[in-house]
Scaffold this motif. Structure first.
Motif, short mmCIF file in Angstrom:
data_model
loop_
_atom_site.label_atom_id
_atom_site.label_comp_id
_atom_site.label_asym_id
_atom_site.label_seq_id
_atom_site.Cartn_x
_atom_site.Cartn_y
_atom_site.Cartn_z
N VAL A 41 4.85 13.27 -3.97
CA VAL A 41 3.97 12.72 -2.92
C VAL A 41 4.18 11.22 -2.76
O VAL A 41 4.40 10.51 -3.75
CB VAL A 41 2.48 12.99 -3.29
CG1 VAL A 41 1.53 12.39 -2.26
CG2 VAL A 41 2.22 14.48 -3.44
N VAL A 42 4.12 10.78 -1.52
CA VAL A 42 4.03 9.35 -1.26
C VAL A 42 2.67 9.09 -0.60
O VAL A 42 2.31 9.75 0.37
CB VAL A 42 5.21 8.83 -0.37
CG1 VAL A 42 5.30 9.58 0.95
CG2 VAL A 42 5.06 7.33 -0.11
N TYR A 57 -2.48 7.73 4.21
CA TYR A 57 -1.88 9.06 4.34
C TYR A 57 -1.29 9.47 3.00
O TYR A 57 -0.91 8.61 2.20
CB TYR A 57 -0.75 9.04 5.37
CG TYR A 57 -1.17 8.66 6.77
CD1 TYR A 57 -1.52 9.62 7.70
CD2 TYR A 57 -1.21 7.32 7.16
CE1 TYR A 57 -1.91 9.27 9.00
CE2 TYR A 57 -1.61 6.95 8.44
CZ TYR A 57 -1.95 7.94 9.35
OH TYR A 57 -2.33 7.58 10.63
N TRP A 58 -1.18 10.78 2.77
CA TRP A 58 -0.43 11.26 1.61
C TRP A 58 0.47 12.39 2.09
O TRP A 58 0.00 13.40 2.63
CB TRP A 58 -1.34 11.70 0.46
CG TRP A 58 -2.51 12.56 0.80
CD1 TRP A 58 -2.62 13.91 0.66
CD2 TRP A 58 -3.78 12.13 1.32
NE1 TRP A 58 -3.85 14.34 1.06
CE2 TRP A 58 -4.59 13.27 1.47
CE3 TRP A 58 -4.31 10.86 1.67
CZ2 TRP A 58 -5.90 13.21 1.95
CZ3 TRP A 58 -5.62 10.80 2.15
CH2 TRP A 58 -6.38 11.97 2.28
N ASP A 59 1.78 12.14 1.94
CA ASP A 59 2.78 13.08 2.46
C ASP A 59 3.55 13.72 1.31
O ASP A 59 3.90 13.03 0.34
CB ASP A 59 3.78 12.36 3.37
CG ASP A 59 3.16 11.97 4.70
OD1 ASP A 59 2.03 12.42 4.98
OD2 ASP A 59 3.80 11.20 5.44
N ALA A 112 0.83 -1.21 0.00
CA ALA A 112 0.00 0.00 0.00
C ALA A 112 0.86 1.25 0.00
O ALA A 112 0.76 2.10 0.90
CB ALA A 112 -0.94 -0.02 1.20
N LEU A 113 1.73 1.36 -0.98
CA LEU A 113 2.58 2.56 -1.10
C LEU A 113 2.72 2.92 -2.57
O LEU A 113 2.98 2.06 -3.41
CB LEU A 113 3.96 2.31 -0.49
CG LEU A 113 4.94 3.49 -0.51
CD1 LEU A 113 5.75 3.56 0.79
CD2 LEU A 113 5.89 3.43 -1.70
N GLU A 114 2.50 4.18 -2.89
CA GLU A 114 2.65 4.64 -4.27
C GLU A 114 3.31 6.02 -4.28
O GLU A 114 3.00 6.86 -3.44
CB GLU A 114 1.28 4.70 -4.98
CG GLU A 114 1.42 4.96 -6.47
CD GLU A 114 0.10 5.00 -7.23
OE1 GLU A 114 0.14 5.02 -8.46
OE2 GLU A 114 -0.97 5.04 -6.59
N MET A 115 4.20 6.22 -5.24
CA MET A 115 4.89 7.50 -5.38
C MET A 115 4.29 8.24 -6.58
O MET A 115 4.13 7.64 -7.64
CB MET A 115 6.38 7.27 -5.66
CG MET A 115 7.05 6.20 -4.84
SD MET A 115 7.67 6.81 -3.28
CE MET A 115 8.67 8.18 -3.75
N LEU A 116 4.02 9.51 -6.39
CA LEU A 116 3.41 10.29 -7.49
C LEU A 116 4.04 11.66 -7.60
O LEU A 116 4.40 12.26 -6.58
CB LEU A 116 1.90 10.46 -7.24
CG LEU A 116 1.07 9.19 -7.16
CD1 LEU A 116 0.32 9.13 -5.86
CD2 LEU A 116 0.09 9.10 -8.31
#
Lengths: 280, 311
Positions: free
Chosen positions: A208-209, A218-220, A175-179
């Motif tokens: 953003v991750v 979460y989106w950081d 459950a991790l995506e980089m954008l």
């Protein structure tokens, strides 16, 4: 007495009427509906009730269909809806998106999968911002359903011998995506969710991750350096390869990076970005 | 009382599991007999909903209730969907699976609604064949619910209850009798709800559903947004006295109140199980049809909003 309209014809006709945007009359008289069943034949095959005509009865299903579609999309894309306004959002979903990308899934949770693509292919005001925002919102939706992974804890990190780090590979959680974005989408979406005044839409390179920890998404926002390093790690490059690439990419910040690496890494581990360490 | 054909256990009085109640259930362990869950919510989710389901399945019996089997669609059985469903049914140990006697789309579309089928020999043959395939694949009984409908087809050659009865006989699937849906459809199509119940072999009924609805005057919408009305309780009493012990479940999908309110509503069914038959029920009044009326734009909007519970 059974007349002989085949089941498949009745269903294709009814579906074409239900899915057709516009008024009941337009739907019954649409080219697709007429192709399946001429109006008179279809009208004769739907019984009236004491209070409703055949058109009104099928109209109940039509209204429910478009409500379900717009409500489902509004749940997944509150930010896009806020930019477009309720009327325009509902119109676009009902008249254009669902027609172009009808649901083929057992669940409405998948309905919005092609919305960023749709936005990219559609003539809209603030299109570039909407495209970025929709990608962030889709990522958040997908994240909620991603598989749960075990996470690496600080003790495991501490148990890795210094000479092992060079070839260590960090496996990210599912459950991790980089954008990457060209607009202030996080700031905008946060304001929509918190129901406060939204910021002005502006061009702003944003990294953003999107990740999940203890079943919460979460989106950081990351710095460009953090994003570069984390992307390298997430793409299964070894720890030393990732750092080498980072230094090569940001040669002027070498000293500063050395100071920050430990801090970033600790933060990412405690945020639960990684599920395990693979040592060669 | 009649035993059900599959000897399925009577779990008692259950509640449809909804996400707004997750925290309450996990924290308070309410003494609910069983939960019914909407299968599609959990099929591929690896997130919190799956975690909650696993926790609840550790503590309560669970039955899977689907909305996308589309058994009545002229499309073939979707085995990819069934694979996911079977894995979930095994995971939560669902003794049977239920879905609806309806179709939800054709040509691989899904309009996410429970659409009415024409009650014809052709439909029957097609659905019997599909139901057998589903049960063989799932390795557990399939139980199909009668749905609320807002349209009927002139091409139908038999009544809804005759269709159900023949389907169950020919396919060996069971029936989830939704007494609210019987009431709603009886109102919308002007038939006798008691006759529907009378024509169904009690041994084929495996479960009951109860829910609230919205009467719009010209028709009733199956909105699951309120308490069960007295007339529907009377129908439940009538049906229950023919079948005896069967799982009974309350659905509440819109304007969902606190968990205790939903649970208390479900437990009202106990009263009907334990009370002696009321002779007046034999003359159960048929729903009356309101005179045709035109809806104002506001009423139309309200009508649409009331239909909006998400499948």
């Amino acid at each position: 007495m059974e007349n002989n309209i085949p089941l498949t014809t009745i269903q294709r006709w009814m579906q074409s009427v239900i899915e057709h945007p516009g008024t009941n009359d337009e739907a019954w008289n649409s080219e697709q509906a007429q192709k399946e069943l001429p109006f008179d034949e279809a009208y004769a095959n739907v019984l009236p009730s004491k209070t409703l005509t055949p058109v009104e009865r099928i109209g109940i299903y039509r209204k429910m269909f478009f409500l379900r579609m717009t409500e489902s999309m509004a749940i997944d894309y509150p930010g896009v809806k806020n930019v477009l306004g309720e009327f325009e959002f509902d119109r676009i979903v009902a008249e254009e998106y669902v027609k172009k990308f009808p649901s083929h899934s057992y669940t409405l949770n998948h309905l919005g999968r092609y919305f960023p693509q749709f936005i990219q292919e559609t003539d809209l005001r603030n299109k570039a911002f909407l495209y970025d925002l929709s990608r962030l919102e889709l990522s958040i939706t997908n994240n909620m359903d991603a598989e749960e992974s075990p996470i690496v804890h600080q003790q495991e990190i501490a148990s890795v011998q210094p000479d092992q780090w060079e070839h260590a590979i960090l496996i990210p959680i599912a459950a991790l995506e980089m954008l990457e974005f060209d607009h202030n989408v996080c700031e905008y979406l946060d304001a929509v969710i918190e129901e406060v005044t939204v910021p002005e839409i502006k061009n702003e390179r944003t990294f953003v991750v999107v990740y999940r920890k203890t079943y919460r998404t979460y989106w950081d926002i990351l710095s460009s350096q953090q994003y570069f390093l984390l992307s390298a790690l997430v793409s299964r490059k070894t720890f030393s390869e990732s750092i080498a690439l980072l230094v090569e990419q940001f040669p002027d910040s070498q000293e500063e990076l050395q100071q920050k690496l430990f801090e970033w890494f600790n933060e990412w581990v405690s945020s639960g970005y990684f599920s395990k360490i693979k040592l060669r | 009382m009649t035993a059900n054909k599959w000897n399925l256990s009577d779990f008692g009085f259950g509640v449809g599991l909804r996400s707004v109640h997750y925290n309450y259930i996990l924290e308070n362990n309410p003494s609910v007999d069983w939960f019914e869950v909407i299968s599609e919510t959990y099929l591929e989710s690896g997130g919190r909903v799956r975690y909650v389901l696993d926790k609840i399945a550790e503590r309560y019996p669970i039955v899977l209730h689907g909305v996308s089997l589309s058994i009545g669609s002229s499309d073939p059985v979707n085995f990819e969907y069934l694979k996911l469903l079977k894995a979930l049914a095994d995971r939560v140990k669902s003794p049977y699976i239920s879905d609806h006697l309806c179709w939800t789309g054709v040509n691989a579309h899904n309009v996410h609604d429970l659409l009415p089928i024409p009650y014809t020999e052709e439909s029957l043959k097609h659905i019997v064949n599909k139901a057998k395939q589903v049960m063989e694949f799932m390795e557990r009984p399939l139980v199909l619910e009668n749905v609320s409908t807002y349209a009927q087809f002139a091409s139908s050659s038999m009544s809804e209850w005759e269709f159900h009865a023949r389907l169950m006989e020919e396919s060996q699937c069971g029936m989830l009798m939704d007494v609210n849906n019987i009431y709603v459809s009886a109102y919308n199509h002007d038939f006798d709800s008691k006759e529907f119940i009378d024509r169904i072999d009690p041994s084929l009924v495996c479960q009951y559903h109860l829910a609230g609805h919205t009467n719009k005057g010209t028709h009733i919408l199956d909105t699951h947004n309120d308490h069960v009305i007295d007339a529907v309780w009377e129908l439940y009493r009538y049906a229950y006295q023919r079948t005896g012990g069967r799982n009974t479940l309350l659905e509440w999908d819109e304007d969902i109140p606190e968990f205790d309110v939903v649970h208390e509503e479900a437990l009202k069914a106990k009263k009907y199980r334990n009370e002696k038959p009321d002779p007046t029920m034999m003359n159960l009044p048929r729903p009356t049809i309101a005179p045709k009326m035109r809806l104002t734009p506001v009423e139309k909007n309200e009508l649409v909003n009331s239909m909006s519970h998400k499948l």
